[in-house]
Design a protein around this motif. Structure first.
Motif, PDB file in Angstrom:
ATOM      1  N   SER A  44      -3.151   9.538   0.638  1.00 11.53           N
ATOM      2  CA  SER A  44      -3.958  10.038  -0.480  1.00 11.53           C
ATOM      3  C   SER A  44      -3.193  11.003  -1.370  1.00 11.53           C
ATOM      4  O   SER A  44      -3.684  11.403  -2.413  1.00 11.53           O
ATOM      5  CB  SER A  44      -5.198  10.753   0.058  1.00 11.53           C
ATOM      6  N   GLY A  45      -2.004  11.413  -0.944  1.00 15.08           N
ATOM      7  CA  GLY A  45      -1.246  12.403  -1.700  1.00 15.08           C
ATOM      8  C   GLY A  45      -1.440  13.811  -1.178  1.00 15.08           C
ATOM      9  O   GLY A  45      -0.649  14.691  -1.432  1.00 15.08           O
ATOM     10  N   HIS A  46      -2.503  14.022  -0.394  1.00 19.87           N
ATOM     11  CA  HIS A  46      -2.775  15.347   0.196  1.00 19.87           C
ATOM     12  C   HIS A  46      -3.150  15.157   1.655  1.00 19.87           C
ATOM     13  O   HIS A  46      -4.007  14.343   1.974  1.00 19.87           O
ATOM     14  CB  HIS A  46      -3.922  16.041  -0.510  1.00 19.87           C
ATOM     15  N   THR A  47      -2.519  15.895   2.518  1.00 15.26           N
ATOM     16  CA  THR A  47      -2.831  15.815   3.937  1.00 15.26           C
ATOM     17  C   THR A  47      -3.879  16.865   4.277  1.00 15.26           C
ATOM     18  O   THR A  47      -3.703  18.043   3.994  1.00 15.26           O
ATOM     19  CB  THR A  47      -1.557  16.043   4.777  1.00 15.26           C
ATOM     20  N   LYS A  48      -4.958  16.425   4.897  1.00 16.51           N
ATOM     21  CA  LYS A  48      -6.036  17.347   5.258  1.00 16.51           C
ATOM     22  C   LYS A  48      -5.635  18.256   6.406  1.00 16.51           C
ATOM     23  O   LYS A  48      -5.927  19.434   6.404  1.00 16.51           O
ATOM     24  CB  LYS A  48      -7.296  16.565   5.631  1.00 16.51           C
ATOM     25  N   ASP A  49      -4.986  17.705   7.418  1.00 17.52           N
ATOM     26  CA  ASP A  49      -4.639  18.495   8.591  1.00 17.52           C
ATOM     27  C   ASP A  49      -3.250  18.112   9.077  1.00 17.52           C
ATOM     28  O   ASP A  49      -3.097  17.310   9.984  1.00 17.52           O
ATOM     29  CB  ASP A  49      -5.680  18.297   9.692  1.00 17.52           C
ATOM     30  N   PHE A  50      -2.236  18.701   8.444  1.00 20.10           N
ATOM     31  CA  PHE A  50      -0.852  18.404   8.755  1.00 20.10           C
ATOM     32  C   PHE A  50      -0.544  18.683  10.225  1.00 20.10           C
ATOM     33  O   PHE A  50       0.147  17.908  10.881  1.00 20.10           O
ATOM     34  CB  PHE A  50       0.066  19.219   7.843  1.00 20.10           C
ATOM     35  N   ILE A  78       0.830  -1.209   0.000  1.00 25.21           N
ATOM     36  CA  ILE A  78       0.000   0.000   0.000  1.00 25.21           C
ATOM     37  C   ILE A  78       0.866   1.262   0.000  1.00 25.21           C
ATOM     38  O   ILE A  78       0.557   2.242  -0.677  1.00 25.21           O
ATOM     39  CB  ILE A  78      -0.954   0.009   1.219  1.00 25.21           C
ATOM     40  N   ILE A  79       1.967   1.230   0.735  1.00 24.11           N
ATOM     41  CA  ILE A  79       2.826   2.418   0.834  1.00 24.11           C
ATOM     42  C   ILE A  79       3.996   2.399  -0.135  1.00 24.11           C
ATOM     43  O   ILE A  79       4.653   3.420  -0.338  1.00 24.11           O
ATOM     44  CB  ILE A  79       3.338   2.631   2.273  1.00 24.11           C
ATOM     45  N   GLU A  80       4.271   1.253  -0.747  1.00 22.77           N
ATOM     46  CA  GLU A  80       5.447   1.120  -1.614  1.00 22.77           C
ATOM     47  C   GLU A  80       5.497   2.140  -2.749  1.00 22.77           C
ATOM     48  O   GLU A  80       6.567   2.725  -2.989  1.00 22.77           O
ATOM     49  CB  GLU A  80       5.531  -0.296  -2.173  1.00 22.77           C
ATOM     50  N   PRO A  81       4.391   2.432  -3.444  1.00 26.46           N
ATOM     51  CA  PRO A  81       4.483   3.452  -4.506  1.00 26.46           C
ATOM     52  C   PRO A  81       4.908   4.825  -3.966  1.00 26.46           C
ATOM     53  O   PRO A  81       5.681   5.538  -4.615  1.00 26.46           O
ATOM     54  CB  PRO A  81       3.065   3.509  -5.086  1.00 26.46           C
ATOM     55  N   THR A  82       4.449   5.163  -2.780  1.00 34.00           N
ATOM     56  CA  THR A  82       4.831   6.448  -2.185  1.00 34.00           C
ATOM     57  C   THR A  82       6.293   6.425  -1.776  1.00 34.00           C
ATOM     58  O   THR A  82       7.024   7.396  -2.008  1.00 34.00           O
ATOM     59  CB  THR A  82       3.933   6.770  -0.979  1.00 34.00           C
ATOM     60  N   ASP A 104      12.487  10.956  -6.051  1.00 35.01           N
ATOM     61  CA  ASP A 104      12.515  12.421  -6.006  1.00 35.01           C
ATOM     62  C   ASP A 104      13.582  12.980  -5.070  1.00 35.01           C
ATOM     63  O   ASP A 104      14.164  14.026  -5.347  1.00 35.01           O
ATOM     64  CB  ASP A 104      11.154  12.976  -5.584  1.00 35.01           C
ATOM     65  N   PHE A 105      13.828  12.294  -3.941  1.00 37.87           N
ATOM     66  CA  PHE A 105      14.652  12.905  -2.902  1.00 37.87           C
ATOM     67  C   PHE A 105      15.792  12.038  -2.386  1.00 37.87           C
ATOM     68  O   PHE A 105      16.561  12.464  -1.535  1.00 37.87           O
ATOM     69  CB  PHE A 105      13.776  13.318  -1.710  1.00 37.87           C
ATOM     70  N   GLY A 106      15.882  10.798  -2.859  1.00 36.30           N
ATOM     71  CA  GLY A 106      16.937   9.921  -2.361  1.00 36.30           C
ATOM     72  C   GLY A 106      16.515   9.234  -1.079  1.00 36.30           C
ATOM     73  O   GLY A 106      15.335   9.039  -0.823  1.00 36.30           O
ATOM     74  N   GLY A 107      17.489   8.876  -0.273  1.00 40.35           N
ATOM     75  CA  GLY A 107      17.179   8.143   0.951  1.00 40.35           C
ATOM     76  C   GLY A 107      17.185   6.651   0.678  1.00 40.35           C
ATOM     77  O   GLY A 107      17.987   6.157  -0.106  1.00 40.35           O
ATOM     78  N   TYR A 108      16.275   5.943   1.313  1.00 40.20           N
ATOM     79  CA  TYR A 108      16.218   4.490   1.185  1.00 40.20           C
ATOM     80  C   TYR A 108      15.294   4.067   0.050  1.00 40.20           C
ATOM     81  O   TYR A 108      14.190   4.581  -0.086  1.00 40.20           O
ATOM     82  CB  TYR A 108      15.735   3.843   2.476  1.00 40.20           C
ATOM     83  N   SER A 109      15.738   3.081  -0.717  1.00 43.12           N
ATOM     84  CA  SER A 109      14.904   2.498  -1.765  1.00 43.12           C
ATOM     85  C   SER A 109      13.761   1.739  -1.102  1.00 43.12           C
ATOM     86  O   SER A 109      13.839   1.386   0.088  1.00 43.12           O
ATOM     87  CB  SER A 109      15.724   1.529  -2.620  1.00 43.12           C
ATOM     88  N   PRO A 110      12.684   1.460  -1.845  1.00 44.05           N
ATOM     89  CA  PRO A 110      11.603   0.657  -1.261  1.00 44.05           C
ATOM     90  C   PRO A 110      12.098  -0.694  -0.735  1.00 44.05           C
ATOM     91  O   PRO A 110      11.670  -1.137   0.330  1.00 44.05           O
ATOM     92  CB  PRO A 110      10.625   0.476  -2.424  1.00 44.05           C
ATOM     93  N   GLU A 111      13.022  -1.313  -1.451  1.00 42.03           N
ATOM     94  CA  GLU A 111      13.541  -2.604  -1.012  1.00 42.03           C
ATOM     95  C   GLU A 111      14.281  -2.485   0.319  1.00 42.03           C
ATOM     96  O   GLU A 111      14.113  -3.306   1.222  1.00 42.03           O
ATOM     97  CB  GLU A 111      14.469  -3.202  -2.079  1.00 42.03           C
ATOM     98  N   LYS A 112      15.119  -1.455   0.445  1.00 44.42           N
ATOM     99  CA  LYS A 112      15.872  -1.247   1.680  1.00 44.42           C
ATOM    100  C   LYS A 112      14.927  -0.875   2.825  1.00 44.42           C
ATOM    101  O   LYS A 112      15.088  -1.364   3.952  1.00 44.42           O
ATOM    102  CB  LYS A 112      16.928  -0.149   1.475  1.00 44.42           C
ATOM    103  N   MET A 113      13.937  -0.050   2.535  1.00 39.02           N
ATOM    104  CA  MET A 113      12.985   0.351   3.568  1.00 39.02           C
ATOM    105  C   MET A 113      12.218  -0.865   4.076  1.00 39.02           C
ATOM    106  O   MET A 113      12.046  -1.036   5.286  1.00 39.02           O
ATOM    107  CB  MET A 113      12.023   1.408   3.027  1.00 39.02           C
ATOM    108  N   ARG A 114      11.774  -1.712   3.162  1.00 42.98           N
ATOM    109  CA  ARG A 114      11.058  -2.921   3.573  1.00 42.98           C
ATOM    110  C   ARG A 114      11.964  -3.818   4.423  1.00 42.98           C
ATOM    111  O   ARG A 114      11.529  -4.373   5.438  1.00 42.98           O
ATOM    112  CB  ARG A 114      10.546  -3.680   2.351  1.00 42.98           C
ATOM    113  N   HIS A 115      13.213  -3.941   4.016  1.00 46.92           N
ATOM    114  CA  HIS A 115      14.168  -4.745   4.784  1.00 46.92           C
ATOM    115  C   HIS A 115      14.322  -4.196   6.205  1.00 46.92           C
ATOM    116  O   HIS A 115      14.312  -4.964   7.181  1.00 46.92           O
ATOM    117  CB  HIS A 115      15.521  -4.791   4.063  1.00 46.92           C
TER     118      HIS A 115
END
Length: 127
Positions: free
Chosen positions: A73-79, A15-19, A26-37
């Motif tokens: 959802s891509g948009h936060t209603k109340d950050f 569910i969160i992998e595409p994000t 866009d910004f670097g950091g951890y790849s989805p594979e590394k994050m899941r690990h």
């Protein structure tokens, strides 16, 4: 905001992998594979906030370091509410500090409005 267990990661990560992938591209950091690990070996935890956003964190005795956070959802209603809820949650766990890093300069303005201050900036060069 109870973290997902390693056994639950396989069900929720898709569910969160595409994000996570978008943030990585866009910004670097951890790849989805590394994050899941990191989640599977419990080096980080995944939390859902108010059913509309998530964050992945690493923990020390007094600090919650956010590795990734985004709206489902891509948009936060109340950050502000999400930050407030997250702050209350980490306080319950005994943390006295929330940290995050970002290469986006715009986060400096947003972060200061929601109570964050700069402690350090990391620059890196691949060699």
């Amino acid at each position: 905001m109870t973290p997902f267990t390693p056994d639950e990661i396989g069900d929720v990560f898709p569910i969160i992998e595409p994000t996570i992938n978008r943030l990585y591209l866009d910004f670097g950091g951890y790849s989805p594979e590394k994050m899941r690990h990191l989640l599977e070996i419990q080096a980080a935890t995944l939390h859902i906030a108010d059913g509309e956003s998530f964050f992945i964190a690493q923990w020390s005795e007094t600090t919650c370091h956010i590795l990734a956070a985004a709206s489902l959802s891509g948009h936060t209603k109340d950050f502000n509410q999400i930050i407030s809820d997250t702050t209350a949650f980490v306080k319950q766990l005994g943390c006295s500090k929330i940290t995050f890093t970002s290469p986006r300069e715009g986060w400096g303005r947003v972060a200061s409005r929601i109570g964050f201050h700069v402690e350090s900036i990391t620059y890196a060069k691949e060699v």
